[in-house]
Design an enzyme around this catalytic site. Structure first.
Site, PDB file in Angstrom:
ATOM      1  N   THR A 116       0.988  -0.873  -0.066  1.00  0.00           N
ATOM      2  CA  THR A 116      -0.340   0.149  -0.371  1.00  0.00           C
ATOM      3  C   THR A 116       0.671   1.486   0.029  1.00  0.00           C
ATOM      4  O   THR A 116       2.136   1.211   0.737  1.00  0.00           O
ATOM      5  CB  THR A 116      -0.752  -0.029   0.957  1.00  0.00           C
ATOM      6  OG1 THR A 116      -1.607  -1.394   1.107  1.00  0.00           O
ATOM      7  CG2 THR A 116      -1.250   1.476   2.007  1.00  0.00           C
TER       8      THR A 116
ATOM      9  N   ARG B 297     -14.653  -7.309   0.079  1.00  0.00           N
ATOM     10  CA  ARG B 297     -14.293  -6.680   1.727  1.00  0.00           C
ATOM     11  C   ARG B 297     -13.628  -5.005   1.007  1.00  0.00           C
ATOM     12  O   ARG B 297     -12.753  -4.541   0.153  1.00  0.00           O
ATOM     13  CB  ARG B 297     -12.936  -7.389   1.783  1.00  0.00           C
ATOM     14  CG  ARG B 297     -11.943  -7.380   3.283  1.00  0.00           C
ATOM     15  CD  ARG B 297     -10.822  -6.763   2.309  1.00  0.00           C
ATOM     16  NE  ARG B 297      -9.352  -6.463   3.848  1.00  0.00           N
ATOM     17  CZ  ARG B 297      -9.125  -5.726   3.690  1.00  0.00           C
ATOM     18  NH1 ARG B 297      -8.361  -4.829   2.642  1.00  0.00           N
ATOM     19  NH2 ARG B 297      -7.837  -5.759   4.666  1.00  0.00           N
ATOM     20  N   ILE B 298     -13.764  -4.452   2.516  1.00  0.00           N
ATOM     21  CA  ILE B 298     -13.060  -3.219   1.513  1.00  0.00           C
ATOM     22  C   ILE B 298     -12.019  -3.052   3.594  1.00  0.00           C
ATOM     23  O   ILE B 298     -12.319  -3.370   3.995  1.00  0.00           O
ATOM     24  CB  ILE B 298     -13.873  -1.895   1.970  1.00  0.00           C
ATOM     25  CG1 ILE B 298     -14.939  -2.217   1.159  1.00  0.00           C
ATOM     26  CG2 ILE B 298     -12.981  -0.346   2.212  1.00  0.00           C
ATOM     27  CD1 ILE B 298     -14.663  -1.813  -0.597  1.00  0.00           C
ATOM     28  N   GLY B 299     -10.230  -2.405   2.856  1.00  0.00           N
ATOM     29  CA  GLY B 299      -9.678  -2.382   3.958  1.00  0.00           C
ATOM     30  C   GLY B 299     -10.022  -1.511   4.969  1.00  0.00           C
ATOM     31  O   GLY B 299     -10.887  -0.178   4.437  1.00  0.00           O
ATOM     32  N   ASP B 300      -9.318  -0.487   5.359  1.00  0.00           N
ATOM     33  CA  ASP B 300      -8.714   0.504   6.050  1.00  0.00           C
ATOM     34  C   ASP B 300      -8.259   1.811   5.692  1.00  0.00           C
ATOM     35  O   ASP B 300      -8.948   3.025   6.118  1.00  0.00           O
ATOM     36  CB  ASP B 300      -7.923   0.249   7.381  1.00  0.00           C
ATOM     37  CG  ASP B 300      -6.312   0.365   6.902  1.00  0.00           C
ATOM     38  OD1 ASP B 300      -5.952  -0.504   5.582  1.00  0.00           O
ATOM     39  OD2 ASP B 300      -5.571   0.732   6.976  1.00  0.00           O
TER      40      ASP B 300
ATOM     41  N   GLY C 297      -1.135  -2.008   6.626  1.00  0.00           N
ATOM     42  CA  GLY C 297      -1.435  -2.587   7.544  1.00  0.00           C
ATOM     43  C   GLY C 297      -2.195  -4.210   7.507  1.00  0.00           C
ATOM     44  O   GLY C 297      -3.319  -3.623   6.592  1.00  0.00           O
ATOM     45  N   HIS C 298      -2.831  -4.385   8.488  1.00  0.00           N
ATOM     46  CA  HIS C 298      -3.690  -5.473   8.378  1.00  0.00           C
ATOM     47  C   HIS C 298      -4.994  -4.908   9.003  1.00  0.00           C
ATOM     48  O   HIS C 298      -5.726  -4.569  10.125  1.00  0.00           O
ATOM     49  CB  HIS C 298      -2.942  -6.422   9.814  1.00  0.00           C
ATOM     50  CG  HIS C 298      -4.088  -8.234   9.560  1.00  0.00           C
ATOM     51  ND1 HIS C 298      -4.061  -8.862   9.971  1.00  0.00           N
ATOM     52  CD2 HIS C 298      -5.624  -7.403   9.252  1.00  0.00           C
ATOM     53  CE1 HIS C 298      -4.414  -9.951   9.550  1.00  0.00           C
ATOM     54  NE2 HIS C 298      -5.591  -8.768   8.738  1.00  0.00           N
TER      55      HIS C 298
HETATM   56  N1  ASP Z   1      -4.007  -1.785   4.818  1.00  0.00           N
HETATM   57  C1  ASP Z   1      -3.588  -2.412   3.618  1.00  0.00           C
HETATM   58  C2  ASP Z   1      -5.611  -3.318   3.268  1.00  0.00           C
HETATM   59  O1  ASP Z   1      -5.913  -3.934   4.444  1.00  0.00           O
HETATM   60  C3  ASP Z   1      -3.255  -2.946   2.952  1.00  0.00           C
HETATM   61  C4  ASP Z   1      -1.948  -2.888   3.764  1.00  0.00           C
HETATM   62  O2  ASP Z   1      -1.630  -1.469   3.781  1.00  0.00           O
HETATM   63  O3  ASP Z   1      -0.876  -3.988   3.313  1.00  0.00           O
HETATM   64  O4  ASP Z   1      -6.457  -3.357   2.995  1.00  0.00           O
END
Ligand code: ASP
Length: 347
Positions: A213, A241-244, A265-266
């Protein structure tokens, strides 16, 4: 005589005030802070063993190019908003990172892109989630902030808005890369082999399936902060799915009174612990410095919860901090008057 004394006293007082004034100006100038920019290209299992010399040099060169572009805008008196967008767009175009070109694949073998942008002077923000055909998702996120009455647009609707605004459309395949396709095959095999293939990929795969990212934070000469983040999300993601990354407060935040943050990150943990906003809130309400606030969240709250990743932060004075709790995070920073610092690993 009396007249002269008064005159001398007045002169002395004037000189004293002028000196104090000068001191004040100096102190004030110092207080004004510096312009600064920091960028990241993702956090995860990034070790020396995982990268050969050529790959390392390629990442460093691209990070250098992105930070230099953003810094030049700031040095020229440009806005932090322009600087973060320019830096992110350079990384979106590079196949090295998980954003636009080089984005990870969904379970179905496509790319669904998320991005967000926020400015610290007005707290206005824009975000897009799950867009498939926009060459620069971060440009669309900024367009949402500037030209729509909403903060977050998703999927087909976001693309309708893009069309209306005259955005360039590209084929989803334009974001393809061989190494990400291979990651999808590995990820699917791993998930299908497991006892619970219905679990989301993130519960089964380690961080090597998602890093990359990109993000940028900056403070300009006017003291305004901005933050931007763009991603393809996680390999083998399903069910929309949508992340942060497109969530204001989780993956991106900017407030002139505290700091600007872009996270990687996660994502599920960053959403639940509203990581980006939490760091700035700590600065604002606990009156702690950028290092204390960033470390407390990344090495404390997030780590204790089992969340992996990192953030880049620039505060309202131009101080930069880039904490992460993974093996590595592609990152770079440059503060007014200083040199560019590019780094990948922990040491
Ligand atoms: N934060 C991103 C997500 O969860 C992935 C990443 O930053 O590696 O979509």
């Amino acid at each position: 005589m009396k007249h002269l004394t008064v005159k001398i006293t007045t002169l002395a007082a004037f000189t004293m005030l002028a000196t104090l004034g000068a001191q004040n100006v100096q102190a004030h100038d110092h207080d004004q802070g510096k312009f600064a920019i920091a960028i990241h290209g993702g956090a995860g299992t990034i070790t020396r063993a995982n990268l050969n010399d050529e790959q390392e040099a390629a990442y460093k060169a691209k990070l250098d190019e992105a930070i230099s572009a953003g810094y030049a805008i700031l040095a020229d008196g440009g806005s932090s908003s322009d600087a973060v967008i320019a830096a992110v767009q350079i990384m979106e175009k590079s196949p090295l990172f998980n954003a636009a070109k080089g984005a990870v694949y969904t379970w179905e073998g496509e790319h669904e892109l998320d991005a967000s942008f926020m400015r610290g002077d007005t707290l206005e923000a824009g975000a897009v989630a799950g867009v498939k055909r926009i060459a620069s998702p971060i440009a669309l996120a900024r367009e949402v902030q500037e030209k729509s009455v909403h903060v977050m647009l998703s999927g087909v609707g976001a693309e309708q808005f893009a069309e209306q605004q005259g955005f360039e459309f590209v084929d989803n395949k334009m974001f393809d890369t061989d190494h990400r396709y291979q990651q999808l095959q590995d990820a699917k095999a791993k998930i299908m082999e497991s006892e619970q293939p219905e679990q989301q990929a993130w519960q089964q795969l380690d961080t090597k399936y998602k890093y990359g990212t990109v993000g940028a934070v900056a403070r300009d000469k006017q003291g305004n902060l901005a933050a931007a983040t763009s991603t393809g999300g996680m390999t083998a993601k399903r069910y929309g799915r949508i992340g942060d990354s497109p969530i204001i407060g989780a993956g991106t935040w900017a407030d002139n009174e505290s700091c600007a943050v872009s996270a990687t990150g996660h994502g599920e943990y960053f959403i639940r612990y509203h990581v980006a906003a939490d760091i700035c809130s700590r600065m604002k309400y606990q009156q702690v410095d950028v290092k204390t606030a960033g470390d407390a969240v990344i090495h404390g709250v997030l780590k204790d919860a089992g969340g992996t990743g990192g953030v880049i932060i620039v505060d309202h004075k131009g101080n930069v901090h880039m904490p992460f709790n993974t093996e590595g995070m592609y990152r770079a920073s440059r503060v007014e008057g200083g040199e560019t610092e590019v780094a990948i690993y922990q040491d």
